[in-house]
Every structure is written in structure tokens, then in C-alpha cells.
Motif scaffolding. Sequence first.
Motif: not given
Length: 228
Positions: A185-198
Motif C-alpha cells: 500500500l505504501g508503494r502504491r501511494i508513495h509513502a513509507t511503510r510507517e506513514a501508511t501504517s499510521r
Amino acid sequence: MSASQEQIKQAWATFAGLQPDDPATLELAQASHARQLTKGALLLKEADSDTEVFLLLSGALRTLRSTEQGQDVWFTDLQPGELIGEIAALINQPRSSDVKAHLPSVVLAISQRRFLEIASRHGAVGLAVARLLARRLARTSDKLAELVALSVPHRLHQELIRLSAPIADGQAIVTPNAIPSVTELGRRIHATREATSRALRDLELQGIIARSGEAWILADLIGAAAED
């Protein structure tokens, strides 16, 4: 899966909006051959100079680009019926990204020369390519607008909507087989894994995402997600 001649004709007919017995369909079918890809196999490599064109018959392909750190950046997933490699064929430039099989897949391969020759003689084929490029340009513009204008929770919300199917009362469901990993999901929205989890936690706290077994229910398809 091997491809019969009837399947090949039907695939090209669907792409071009023609009948399977149309002369353009028959020429495309006769000029192409099926190629099978195992999951993870590389169809195209960024910067390669080959110019074959491919039509995805079955399975799923993924376009990726590598960063200087060697990480893969996700661009899009390609579904059956989509054309691949048309830009390199049209403008004689190297491949702009890697294309890998996300699932076991079958593609129809046709040479640049034959594809352009057929497209130049049959307006329906050229129009199908133009429509494909217009759809991809619109999709890219939307993604760029999201990246510039929306926070990570907003981008995540939009991506989950794209992955969902509508159900009753303005809600939608993301089925278990359609839910990517947090890293994906992070790759899809161009965000880090940590930011996506938050962002996932934020959307759950707001009630925008509700879990139903292994599925996710999107409870607010038109409301805004939380700002960072």
C-alpha cells in the motif's frame, strides 16, 4: 495456460472494438504469438531497446521503476485486455520501466513493424491505441494531483476506494484477496511503510475503515480522510 487462435482473435477484437472476423483483428491475430510468464518473471526491463508490443491475455502485470537505492517503486497494475510497450514502439525509445508478472500470465507478442503497419492501415486499431494513451494520461494526472495535493491518509483512502467493490448504503468492501500488504500500500501511494501504517490507524479510528472478518469495509466513500 496456452492460447487458442480463437482466444487470440477475441482478445485483439476486444482491444480494438472490432469483431473477431474483422480484417484488422485477423491480421493482428496472425502476426502475434502467445508467451507464458511465471509469477515474478520479467517481461520488460527499464532502458532496454527492444520494441515488441504486447497484449495481456490473462493474469496480471505490474510496472515498476528502481530507485538509486535499488528499491522498486510501484506504478500500476495491468489487467487482461491492456496493451504493453506501445510507447517504445511508437517513438523508438528505450523501455521506461520494468514490467513483471504479478501472477502467472499469458501475453500476445507482436513486432513493432507489424503492429504499426496494421495500425496505420486500420483506423480502429490506431484509435484504440489513442484511447488507451488518453486513459493512462488521465490516470497519471489523477495520481500526480493526489500526490501533490493530498495527505497520506487521503491518498490511502483513495487507493482503497480503487481496490474496493460497492455494497449497500454507500459503502464498499475490499475483499481479503484484494488487500495488499502495508508495504505494498505504501508503494502504491508513495509513502513509507510507517506513514501508511499510521494512516490506516487514523482511518480506523475515524470509522472510515471497519474490519469485517478479513475484509475491510469503507464506510465513507465521499467524505474526506483525516489530515496528517
